[in-house]
Design a protein around this motif. Structure first.
Motif, PDB file in Angstrom:
ATOM      1  N   HIS A 228       0.843  -1.205   0.000  1.00  0.00           N
ATOM      2  CA  HIS A 228       0.000   0.000   0.000  1.00  0.00           C
ATOM      3  C   HIS A 228       0.876   1.252   0.000  1.00  0.00           C
ATOM      4  O   HIS A 228       0.644   2.184  -0.775  1.00  0.00           O
ATOM      5  CB  HIS A 228      -0.908  -0.019   1.221  1.00  0.00           C
ATOM      6  N   TYR A 229       1.883   1.279   0.860  1.00  0.00           N
ATOM      7  CA  TYR A 229       2.785   2.428   0.915  1.00  0.00           C
ATOM      8  C   TYR A 229       3.533   2.591  -0.397  1.00  0.00           C
ATOM      9  O   TYR A 229       3.660   3.706  -0.924  1.00  0.00           O
ATOM     10  CB  TYR A 229       3.777   2.256   2.068  1.00  0.00           C
ATOM     11  N   LEU A 230       4.055   1.500  -0.928  1.00  0.00           N
ATOM     12  CA  LEU A 230       4.860   1.582  -2.149  1.00  0.00           C
ATOM     13  C   LEU A 230       4.026   2.001  -3.353  1.00  0.00           C
ATOM     14  O   LEU A 230       4.536   2.628  -4.280  1.00  0.00           O
ATOM     15  CB  LEU A 230       5.528   0.232  -2.409  1.00  0.00           C
ATOM     16  N   SER A 231       2.737   1.673  -3.333  1.00  0.00           N
ATOM     17  CA  SER A 231       1.883   2.074  -4.451  1.00  0.00           C
ATOM     18  C   SER A 231       1.527   3.556  -4.391  1.00  0.00           C
ATOM     19  O   SER A 231       1.196   4.159  -5.413  1.00  0.00           O
ATOM     20  CB  SER A 231       0.602   1.234  -4.450  1.00  0.00           C
ATOM     21  N   HIS A 232       1.593   4.152  -3.199  1.00  0.00           N
ATOM     22  CA  HIS A 232       1.249   5.568  -3.053  1.00  0.00           C
ATOM     23  C   HIS A 232       2.471   6.482  -3.024  1.00  0.00           C
ATOM     24  O   HIS A 232       2.333   7.693  -3.175  1.00  0.00           O
ATOM     25  CB  HIS A 232       0.452   5.783  -1.754  1.00  0.00           C
ATOM     26  N   VAL A 269       6.583  -7.398  -3.122  1.00  0.00           N
ATOM     27  CA  VAL A 269       7.198  -6.218  -2.521  1.00  0.00           C
ATOM     28  C   VAL A 269       8.407  -5.775  -3.327  1.00  0.00           C
ATOM     29  O   VAL A 269       8.613  -4.577  -3.570  1.00  0.00           O
ATOM     30  CB  VAL A 269       7.586  -6.499  -1.055  1.00  0.00           C
ATOM     31  N   ARG A 270       9.205  -6.735  -3.778  1.00  0.00           N
ATOM     32  CA  ARG A 270      10.397  -6.386  -4.552  1.00  0.00           C
ATOM     33  C   ARG A 270      10.024  -5.673  -5.844  1.00  0.00           C
ATOM     34  O   ARG A 270      10.629  -4.657  -6.210  1.00  0.00           O
ATOM     35  CB  ARG A 270      11.214  -7.651  -4.857  1.00  0.00           C
ATOM     36  N   HIS A 271       9.027  -6.173  -6.545  1.00  0.00           N
ATOM     37  CA  HIS A 271       8.639  -5.547  -7.807  1.00  0.00           C
ATOM     38  C   HIS A 271       7.989  -4.191  -7.580  1.00  0.00           C
ATOM     39  O   HIS A 271       8.168  -3.260  -8.376  1.00  0.00           O
ATOM     40  CB  HIS A 271       7.712  -6.474  -8.581  1.00  0.00           C
ATOM     41  N   ALA A 272       7.219  -4.070  -6.489  1.00  0.00           N
ATOM     42  CA  ALA A 272       6.623  -2.764  -6.162  1.00  0.00           C
ATOM     43  C   ALA A 272       7.719  -1.755  -5.817  1.00  0.00           C
ATOM     44  O   ALA A 272       7.640  -0.576  -6.202  1.00  0.00           O
ATOM     45  CB  ALA A 272       5.641  -2.910  -4.998  1.00  0.00           C
ATOM     46  N   ALA A 273       8.743  -2.209  -5.097  1.00  0.00           N
ATOM     47  CA  ALA A 273       9.855  -1.318  -4.743  1.00  0.00           C
ATOM     48  C   ALA A 273      10.633  -0.896  -5.990  1.00  0.00           C
ATOM     49  O   ALA A 273      11.021   0.274  -6.122  1.00  0.00           O
ATOM     50  CB  ALA A 273      10.778  -2.008  -3.741  1.00  0.00           C
ATOM     51  N   TRP A 274      10.856  -1.845  -6.901  1.00  0.00           N
ATOM     52  CA  TRP A 274      11.539  -1.492  -8.153  1.00  0.00           C
ATOM     53  C   TRP A 274      10.721  -0.480  -8.945  1.00  0.00           C
ATOM     54  O   TRP A 274      11.268   0.487  -9.505  1.00  0.00           O
ATOM     55  CB  TRP A 274      11.771  -2.743  -9.007  1.00  0.00           C
ATOM     56  N   GLY A 275       9.424  -0.674  -8.992  1.00  0.00           N
ATOM     57  CA  GLY A 275       8.579   0.261  -9.726  1.00  0.00           C
ATOM     58  C   GLY A 275       8.631   1.656  -9.144  1.00  0.00           C
ATOM     59  O   GLY A 275       8.737   2.650  -9.881  1.00  0.00           O
ATOM     60  N   ALA A 276       8.561   1.756  -7.818  1.00  0.00           N
ATOM     61  CA  ALA A 276       8.631   3.063  -7.173  1.00  0.00           C
ATOM     62  C   ALA A 276      10.002   3.693  -7.341  1.00  0.00           C
ATOM     63  O   ALA A 276      10.128   4.906  -7.590  1.00  0.00           O
ATOM     64  CB  ALA A 276       8.304   2.910  -5.681  1.00  0.00           C
TER      65      ALA A 276
END
Length: 339
Positions: A228-232, A269-276
């Motif tokens: 949620h945090y990484l998407s925002h 989480v890893r892919h969300a972090a890479w995206g951010a």
């Protein structure tokens, strides 16, 4: 104007509610071993939604016929009406406040205070600066979402609490603003940020906000919350940050991109972090991925899962392309990036 009609039956109902709150607080004071459970129960009670019968009594419509009561009902919780009641009726708050002060260090005490007296605090005049600071600090500790919309972004209310409490409030909200989906309030939030004595070291409001947010991210261990945090967090793009703050945020995000200890982030989480990370810091994107791939090669036990996910993502992409060729007018959701 209060949101309820003051009738004799309404007054009697609020008197009964106040007595029940008083009774539970006294039981908590008298029972050290049961304090946590009693306060948790009281917190749950005041956070409950008001049922239809109690709603009609509070709104002074218990005698209205059924046709007159047809309406679109907006949910009302007990703390909504109790906060208005305590803000208007000052004769009841002293004994309840005295009991809450006795339980100040207990879990849920500050939360109960925030729910019941968040409006009262801005209506009364307190002569003691120490008492005002104590109540303001409890309000900061006991509430978040309400404090952002109705206090932090309202200068008339914000200036009524001490500067130290203002600083604590904004640090708290910096850690949880994404949790309440209030991305659109960030610009106004940063404009109302109070001055900090060490601002020359930390930077401006944006720097302090990002520092608190980065520290909060490092403490999160639950996958849905992290996602949620990484998407925002992408809304931070465009903020003017010091180099040290930017590096701090970049290091924080980078720590979630690699498998293994100490965080053991999941694939999502890893892919969300890479995206951010790639969105906020596009410069150096490809060197980062090459370096990451090099370090992944040092851990051969991860190769089978990585190869399988790569093959599976390719199969999904091919199947999706074939389906799009067969049904060109339909819209399909792209599979998640597994690169």
């Amino acid at each position: 104007m209060p949101p309820f009609a003051v009738t004799p039956k309404t007054s009697a109902y609020f008197s009964a509610l106040t007595q029940e709150i008083d009774k539970k607080l006294r039981r908590a004071v008298a029972s050290p071993t049961q304090r946590r459970d009693l306060l948790q129960s009281l917190f749950a009670d005041v956070a409950l939604e008001v049922d239809d019968r109690a709603r009609d009594i509070i709104l002074g419509r218990e005698d209205a016929n059924s046709d007159a009561r047809i309406e679109v009902k907006v949910p009302i919780c007990f703390y909504d009406v109790l906060a208005d009641h305590f803000a208007l009726e000052h004769q009841h708050e002293n004994r309840i406040l005295a009991l809450i002060v006795q339980l100040w260090s207990q879990p849920f005490a500050s939360h109960i205070f925030a729910l019941l007296f968040h409006k009262w605090l801005f209506e009364v005049q307190l002569d003691s600066a120490d008492v005002l600071l104590r109540y303001s600090s409890a309000l900061v500790q006991g509430a978040t979402n309400y404090l952002l919309v109705d206090v932090a972004l309202v200068p008339e209310k914000l200036t009524k609490i001490p500067l130290q409490a203002q600083r604590d409030l904004f640090l708290l909200l910096s850690r949880f603003i994404f949790l309440y989906n209030l991305d659109d309030k960030i610009e106004s939030f940063l404009q109302h940020f109070p001055e900090f004595p060490n601002a020359f070291l930390l930077g401006g409001s944006a720097d302090i906000f990002v520092i608190e947010l980065s520290d909060q991210l490092q403490k999160l261990k639950v996958e849905p919350v992290l996602l949620h945090y990484l998407s925002h967090i992408k809304v931070l793009r465009g903020l003017e940050l010091r180099m040290t703050t930017s590096t701090r945020l970049k290091s924080c995000l980078y720590s979630f991109t690699s498998p293994g200890g100490p965080m053991y982030p999941t694939r999502a989480v890893r892919h969300a972090a890479w995206g951010a990370l790639d969105f906020l810091f596009p410069v150096g994107r490809y060197p980062r991925h090459i370096i990451s791939l090099f370090f992944r090669l040092l851990y051969p036990w991860y190769w089978p899962s990585s190869c399988w996910n790569f093959v599976w993502s390719c199969i999904q992409a091919i199947l999706l392309s074939i389906v799009k060729m067969i049904f060109p007018t339909r819209k399909f959701r792209n599979p998640p990036d597994q690169s």
